[in-house]
Design an enzyme around this catalytic site. Sequence first.
Site, PDB file in Angstrom:
ATOM      1  CG  ASN A   1       6.275  -2.498   7.319  1.00 55.78           C
ATOM      2  OD1 ASN A   1       6.082  -2.143   8.473  1.00 55.78           O
ATOM      3  ND2 ASN A   1       5.570  -2.013   6.325  1.00 55.78           N
TER       4      ASN A   1
ATOM      5  CG  ASP B   1      12.255  -6.403  -2.272  1.00 59.20           C
ATOM      6  OD1 ASP B   1      12.506  -5.187  -2.147  1.00 59.20           O
ATOM      7  OD2 ASP B   1      12.463  -7.245  -1.377  1.00 59.20           O
TER       8      ASP B   1
ATOM      9  CB  CYS C   1       6.395  -5.854   1.371  1.00 54.75           C
ATOM     10  SG  CYS C   1       7.328  -4.655   2.349  1.00 54.75           S
TER      11      CYS C   1
ATOM     12  CB  CYS D   1      10.783  -1.219  -0.193  1.00 50.85           C
ATOM     13  SG  CYS D   1      12.537  -1.161   0.204  1.00 50.85           S
ATOM     14  NE  ARG D   2       8.211  -5.645  -1.962  1.00 43.13           N
ATOM     15  CZ  ARG D   2       8.198  -6.966  -2.017  1.00 43.13           C
ATOM     16  NH1 ARG D   2       7.735  -7.581  -3.101  1.00 43.13           N
ATOM     17  NH2 ARG D   2       8.650  -7.695  -1.020  1.00 43.13           N
ATOM     18  CB  SER D   3       4.057  -3.008   3.002  1.00 40.15           C
ATOM     19  OG  SER D   3       5.179  -3.095   3.834  1.00 40.15           O
TER      20      SER D   3
END
Length: 157
Positions: free
Chosen positions: A14, A128, A11, A16-18
């Site tokens: 690096n 996001d 993401c 939150c999402r990943s």
Amino acid sequence: MPAMKKILFLCMGNICRSPAGHCVFQYLVDEAGRTEHFEIESAGTIGFHVGSAPDSRMQQSMRAHKIPIIGHSRQLIAADLEYYDLILAMDNANLADAQRLDPSGQLHHKIQLFCNFCTQHRETEVPDPYYGGDQGFEHVLNIVQDGCANLLKELAT
């Protein structure tokens, strides 16, 4: 014995999402007794948060689902495209940023959108949640759990 598969979740920052993808997929792999068959990591396309743990709001959502928190932010580098078997970008902007690290296009087949593995959610990109509230983090975690479960099914065969 099958070869080890190296998976990288990607993401922007690096945090939150990943990392959610990294943590959820590692949890599912461990629960399936397949730890030795996978190397799992996450990265961001920017280096602003290098060394940081996942965002506290994402940690809160993961803890509520009993997902262990692992990893620290790092930035994607060109060598990652060679090293990893599959790089899963959380959105089109991060997909394009990763592809720019391979101007020849020879490694583009390794870089895919994470949502290609989702079956329970219709999103084509993982939103996001950084500037939103807690519900955004919970929604992202639900998308990530969906995609990771299907990713494991596909790669475990």
